[in-house]
Scaffold this motif. Structure first.
Motif, PDB file in Angstrom:
ATOM      1  N   ASP A 148       0.816  -1.218   0.000  1.00  0.00           N
ATOM      2  CA  ASP A 148       0.000   0.000   0.000  1.00  0.00           C
ATOM      3  C   ASP A 148       0.845   1.261   0.000  1.00  0.00           C
ATOM      4  O   ASP A 148       0.392   2.323  -0.430  1.00  0.00           O
ATOM      5  CB  ASP A 148      -0.928   0.005   1.221  1.00  0.00           C
ATOM      6  CG  ASP A 148      -2.017  -1.051   1.111  1.00  0.00           C
ATOM      7  OD1 ASP A 148      -2.250  -1.531  -0.012  1.00  0.00           O
ATOM      8  OD2 ASP A 148      -2.617  -1.395   2.137  1.00  0.00           O
ATOM      9  N   TRP A 156       1.221   1.859  -3.718  1.00  0.00           N
ATOM     10  CA  TRP A 156       0.110   1.477  -4.606  1.00  0.00           C
ATOM     11  C   TRP A 156      -0.391   2.636  -5.448  1.00  0.00           C
ATOM     12  O   TRP A 156      -0.676   2.486  -6.644  1.00  0.00           O
ATOM     13  CB  TRP A 156      -1.007   0.882  -3.760  1.00  0.00           C
ATOM     14  CG  TRP A 156      -2.321   0.683  -4.454  1.00  0.00           C
ATOM     15  CD1 TRP A 156      -3.476   1.352  -4.193  1.00  0.00           C
ATOM     16  CD2 TRP A 156      -2.638  -0.245  -5.504  1.00  0.00           C
ATOM     17  NE1 TRP A 156      -4.489   0.894  -5.003  1.00  0.00           N
ATOM     18  CE2 TRP A 156      -4.004  -0.084  -5.818  1.00  0.00           C
ATOM     19  CE3 TRP A 156      -1.909  -1.198  -6.200  1.00  0.00           C
ATOM     20  CZ2 TRP A 156      -4.636  -0.833  -6.792  1.00  0.00           C
ATOM     21  CZ3 TRP A 156      -2.548  -1.938  -7.192  1.00  0.00           C
ATOM     22  CH2 TRP A 156      -3.894  -1.756  -7.466  1.00  0.00           C
ATOM     23  N   HIS A 157      -0.518   3.837  -4.849  1.00  0.00           N
ATOM     24  CA  HIS A 157      -1.050   4.965  -5.617  1.00  0.00           C
ATOM     25  C   HIS A 157      -0.124   5.336  -6.772  1.00  0.00           C
ATOM     26  O   HIS A 157      -0.578   5.725  -7.851  1.00  0.00           O
ATOM     27  CB  HIS A 157      -1.319   6.173  -4.713  1.00  0.00           C
ATOM     28  CG  HIS A 157      -0.114   6.702  -4.001  1.00  0.00           C
ATOM     29  ND1 HIS A 157       0.528   5.997  -3.001  1.00  0.00           N
ATOM     30  CD2 HIS A 157       0.562   7.874  -4.116  1.00  0.00           C
ATOM     31  CE1 HIS A 157       1.535   6.712  -2.540  1.00  0.00           C
ATOM     32  NE2 HIS A 157       1.590   7.843  -3.209  1.00  0.00           N
ATOM     33  N   HIS A 196      -5.848  -7.463  -7.088  1.00  0.00           N
ATOM     34  CA  HIS A 196      -5.218  -6.834  -5.922  1.00  0.00           C
ATOM     35  C   HIS A 196      -6.257  -6.143  -5.041  1.00  0.00           C
ATOM     36  O   HIS A 196      -6.176  -6.180  -3.810  1.00  0.00           O
ATOM     37  CB  HIS A 196      -4.163  -5.832  -6.386  1.00  0.00           C
ATOM     38  CG  HIS A 196      -3.210  -5.411  -5.311  1.00  0.00           C
ATOM     39  ND1 HIS A 196      -2.482  -6.311  -4.562  1.00  0.00           N
ATOM     40  CD2 HIS A 196      -2.869  -4.184  -4.841  1.00  0.00           C
ATOM     41  CE1 HIS A 196      -1.728  -5.660  -3.687  1.00  0.00           C
ATOM     42  NE2 HIS A 196      -1.948  -4.365  -3.838  1.00  0.00           N
ATOM     43  N   LEU A 197      -7.252  -5.542  -5.662  1.00  0.00           N
ATOM     44  CA  LEU A 197      -8.321  -4.884  -4.910  1.00  0.00           C
ATOM     45  C   LEU A 197      -9.212  -5.904  -4.209  1.00  0.00           C
ATOM     46  O   LEU A 197      -9.660  -5.673  -3.072  1.00  0.00           O
ATOM     47  CB  LEU A 197      -9.166  -4.026  -5.845  1.00  0.00           C
ATOM     48  CG  LEU A 197      -8.485  -2.769  -6.406  1.00  0.00           C
ATOM     49  CD1 LEU A 197      -9.255  -2.236  -7.596  1.00  0.00           C
ATOM     50  CD2 LEU A 197      -8.354  -1.695  -5.327  1.00  0.00           C
ATOM     51  N   ASP A 253      -9.755  -1.944   2.185  1.00  0.00           N
ATOM     52  CA  ASP A 253      -8.573  -1.093   2.348  1.00  0.00           C
ATOM     53  C   ASP A 253      -8.841   0.267   1.700  1.00  0.00           C
ATOM     54  O   ASP A 253      -8.917   0.384   0.477  1.00  0.00           O
ATOM     55  CB  ASP A 253      -7.363  -1.767   1.700  1.00  0.00           C
ATOM     56  CG  ASP A 253      -6.064  -1.032   1.986  1.00  0.00           C
ATOM     57  OD1 ASP A 253      -6.027   0.197   1.799  1.00  0.00           O
ATOM     58  OD2 ASP A 253      -5.084  -1.688   2.392  1.00  0.00           O
ATOM     59  N   GLU A 282      -7.040   3.175   1.445  1.00  0.00           N
ATOM     60  CA  GLU A 282      -6.011   3.769   0.599  1.00  0.00           C
ATOM     61  C   GLU A 282      -5.950   3.088  -0.762  1.00  0.00           C
ATOM     62  O   GLU A 282      -5.762   3.728  -1.791  1.00  0.00           O
ATOM     63  CB  GLU A 282      -4.639   3.682   1.288  1.00  0.00           C
ATOM     64  CG  GLU A 282      -4.438   4.660   2.427  1.00  0.00           C
ATOM     65  CD  GLU A 282      -5.260   4.302   3.654  1.00  0.00           C
ATOM     66  OE1 GLU A 282      -5.603   3.110   3.817  1.00  0.00           O
ATOM     67  OE2 GLU A 282      -5.561   5.218   4.453  1.00  0.00           O
ATOM     68  N   ARG A 283      -6.144   1.771  -0.751  1.00  0.00           N
ATOM     69  CA  ARG A 283      -6.060   1.006  -1.997  1.00  0.00           C
ATOM     70  C   ARG A 283      -7.207   1.376  -2.934  1.00  0.00           C
ATOM     71  O   ARG A 283      -7.000   1.626  -4.119  1.00  0.00           O
ATOM     72  CB  ARG A 283      -6.069  -0.489  -1.671  1.00  0.00           C
ATOM     73  CG  ARG A 283      -5.661  -1.371  -2.833  1.00  0.00           C
ATOM     74  CD  ARG A 283      -5.552  -2.837  -2.420  1.00  0.00           C
ATOM     75  NE  ARG A 283      -4.467  -3.078  -1.494  1.00  0.00           N
ATOM     76  CZ  ARG A 283      -4.057  -4.287  -1.123  1.00  0.00           C
ATOM     77  NH1 ARG A 283      -4.661  -5.357  -1.604  1.00  0.00           N
ATOM     78  NH2 ARG A 283      -3.073  -4.432  -0.273  1.00  0.00           N
ATOM     79  N   ARG A 284      -8.428   1.434  -2.406  1.00  0.00           N
ATOM     80  CA  ARG A 284      -9.579   1.706  -3.280  1.00  0.00           C
ATOM     81  C   ARG A 284      -9.586   3.165  -3.735  1.00  0.00           C
ATOM     82  O   ARG A 284      -9.919   3.452  -4.891  1.00  0.00           O
ATOM     83  CB  ARG A 284     -10.874   1.353  -2.559  1.00  0.00           C
ATOM     84  CG  ARG A 284     -11.270   2.285  -1.432  1.00  0.00           C
ATOM     85  CD  ARG A 284     -12.391   1.752  -0.587  1.00  0.00           C
ATOM     86  NE  ARG A 284     -12.766   2.680   0.470  1.00  0.00           N
ATOM     87  CZ  ARG A 284     -13.068   2.302   1.707  1.00  0.00           C
ATOM     88  NH1 ARG A 284     -13.021   1.026   2.049  1.00  0.00           N
ATOM     89  NH2 ARG A 284     -13.412   3.211   2.609  1.00  0.00           N
ATOM     90  N   TRP A 304      -7.119   3.702  -6.604  1.00  0.00           N
ATOM     91  CA  TRP A 304      -7.600   3.117  -7.859  1.00  0.00           C
ATOM     92  C   TRP A 304      -8.720   3.951  -8.461  1.00  0.00           C
ATOM     93  O   TRP A 304      -8.716   4.262  -9.656  1.00  0.00           O
ATOM     94  CB  TRP A 304      -8.092   1.688  -7.614  1.00  0.00           C
ATOM     95  CG  TRP A 304      -8.400   0.937  -8.871  1.00  0.00           C
ATOM     96  CD1 TRP A 304      -7.501   0.332  -9.708  1.00  0.00           C
ATOM     97  CD2 TRP A 304      -9.699   0.713  -9.449  1.00  0.00           C
ATOM     98  NE1 TRP A 304      -8.161  -0.256 -10.761  1.00  0.00           N
ATOM     99  CE2 TRP A 304      -9.506  -0.051 -10.639  1.00  0.00           C
ATOM    100  CE3 TRP A 304     -10.989   1.060  -9.075  1.00  0.00           C
ATOM    101  CZ2 TRP A 304     -10.568  -0.451 -11.445  1.00  0.00           C
ATOM    102  CZ3 TRP A 304     -12.045   0.664  -9.889  1.00  0.00           C
ATOM    103  CH2 TRP A 304     -11.836  -0.076 -11.046  1.00  0.00           C
TER     104      TRP A 304
END
Length: 397
Positions: free
Chosen positions: A206, A209-210, A243-244, A250, A252-254, A257
């Motif tokens: 994470d 990830w961005h 991955h999502l 999560d 930060e992950r969503r 994306w």
């Protein structure tokens, strides 16, 4: 020729090095990387031992300039310390170097451009050095990107404890800068190499990830523009969705994306239909997230998907209407309730336009709900006409 070019490198480098030395630098919290310390040795100066390999000096100087100038388009903490005047100076120095390079090594440069299948006259002077450097720089950037990917073969380890925790993001920032400043033709035969590095890095921690999403989205849409059925779009979207799906809660992950995926969605268009069975379960879940940022981003992406596909041949229309009505009522407790409700109305109007009777059947279950009275009136008569006009104008801006 090499001595005079070395003198030019030093002449261009000295004001940048002087400004860099005067610039205050504090490593971002939690980072063990000193970007300033990485840049300084890349800049040649009079006191440096003479380097007989002028190509290596050019490559180092170009990398330093690219990193400094990329702060214009990057919001990463690692580059936030670079002042605008230093970034501008680096950009100007690289352009001057590129023009001088065309004069000094024009025949060799023209040959390299021709080898990539490009017309020398179609590549501006200030970009020809970029083309020349690609064979040297691309393998280095690819190697750095791959270092931060998760080893999928290590089934006994923690899936998200990637090497990325100890690997700097210089490579990703450079690729993002590259995608914003060159086109697919100029990237030539390196497209597959770059996209392979992106795909290998999607399963990352994470922490980065961005950057992975922004880099991958920009590069695949740049390199595969006009080819919505490219296997690279298919592979990249599947890797991201996998991955999502591993940690759908999560935040930060969503958010990353949802924030950066728009260009990819637009590039593939109707091909998105093939991914509905994986996309919709995620966005229907995220629609009810606790934070307003996720909710607003989800609603924006839903509108994008509707406009691109008109959600043809899908069983999700009824479920989408159900979840939107629930969210409309939930919005009463949200700080961004007016914005959320406007997005919901816009989506329902789009569904009404593109699904007709299927929408009416789904909406019929909710139209008598007193908590949806305002929404119902907006979906009919003058309210609907007003929103349709707004949507039409927005779509044609």
């Amino acid at each position: 020729m090499s001595n005079s070019f070395t003198d030019l490198l030093i002449q261009l480098s000295e004001p940048i090095a002087e400004s860099l030395a005067k610039t205050n630098y504090d490593s971002p919290e939690g980072s063990q990387i000193s970007v300033k310390a990485l840049i300084e040795p890349l800049l040649p100066h009079k006191a440096s031992p003479p380097n007989p390999n002028v190509d290596a000096s050019i490559k180092d100087f170009a990398l330093a300039c690219a990193l400094l100038s990329s702060s214009h388009s990057s919001t990463h903490d690692l580059l936030s310390w670079i002042p605008e005047n230093l970034s501008t100076s680096a950009n100007s120095a690289f352009r001057e170097l590129s023009k001088a390079y065309c004069v000094a090594f024009g025949e060799r440069n023209a040959k390299r451009i021709a080898e990539l299948g490009l017309d020398c006259g179609s590549v501006p002077e200030e970009q020809r050095l970029v083309v020349e450097l690609m064979p040297e720089v691309m393998p280095l950037l690819k190697e750095r990107i791959e270092e931060s990917s998760i080893d999928k073969s290590d089934e006994g380890g923690d899936e998200v404890s990637a090497a990325s925790a100890r690997v700097p993001v210089q490579g990703m920032i450079s690729f993002i800068h590259l995608a914003k400043n060159v086109n697919a033709v100029e990237l030539g035969s390196y497209g597959d190499v770059i996209l392979d590095a992106c795909c290998q890095n999607i399963a990352s921690s994470d922490e980065i990830w961005h950057h992975v999403v922004e880099m991958s989205t920009l590069l695949v849409t740049c390199i595969q523009s006009g080819n919505p059925r490219s296997p690279w779009f298919e592979r990249m979207l599947n890797e991201m969705l996998s991955h999502l799906e591993r940690q759908p809660r999560d935040k930060e992950r969503r958010v990353a994306w949802l924030k950066y995926i728009e260009p990819l969605l637009s590039a593939v268009g109707l091909v998105l239909l093939a991914h509905f069975r994986r996309i919709f379960p995620l966005i229907l879940k995220w629609m009810h997230a606790d934070d307003d940022e996720t909710v607003l981003l989800v609603l924006e992406r839903i509108q994008t998907i509707l406009k691109l596909t008109w959600i043809r041949n899908t069983p999700y229309v009824g479920r989408l209407v159900d979840e939107l009505t629930i969210l409309y009522k939930e919005a009463a407790m949200k700080r961004a309730r007016e914005e959320v409700r406007m997005h919901i109305l816009q989506i329902l109007i789009l569904l009404q336009q593109c699904k007709g009777m299927q929408f009416e059947a789904a909406w019929g279950k909710h139209k008598d709900d007193p908590n949806l009275a305002n929404l119902g009136s907006s979906l009919s008569g003058r309210g609907a006409a007003t929103v349709k006009t707004v949507l039409f104008i927005t779509a044609h801006l």
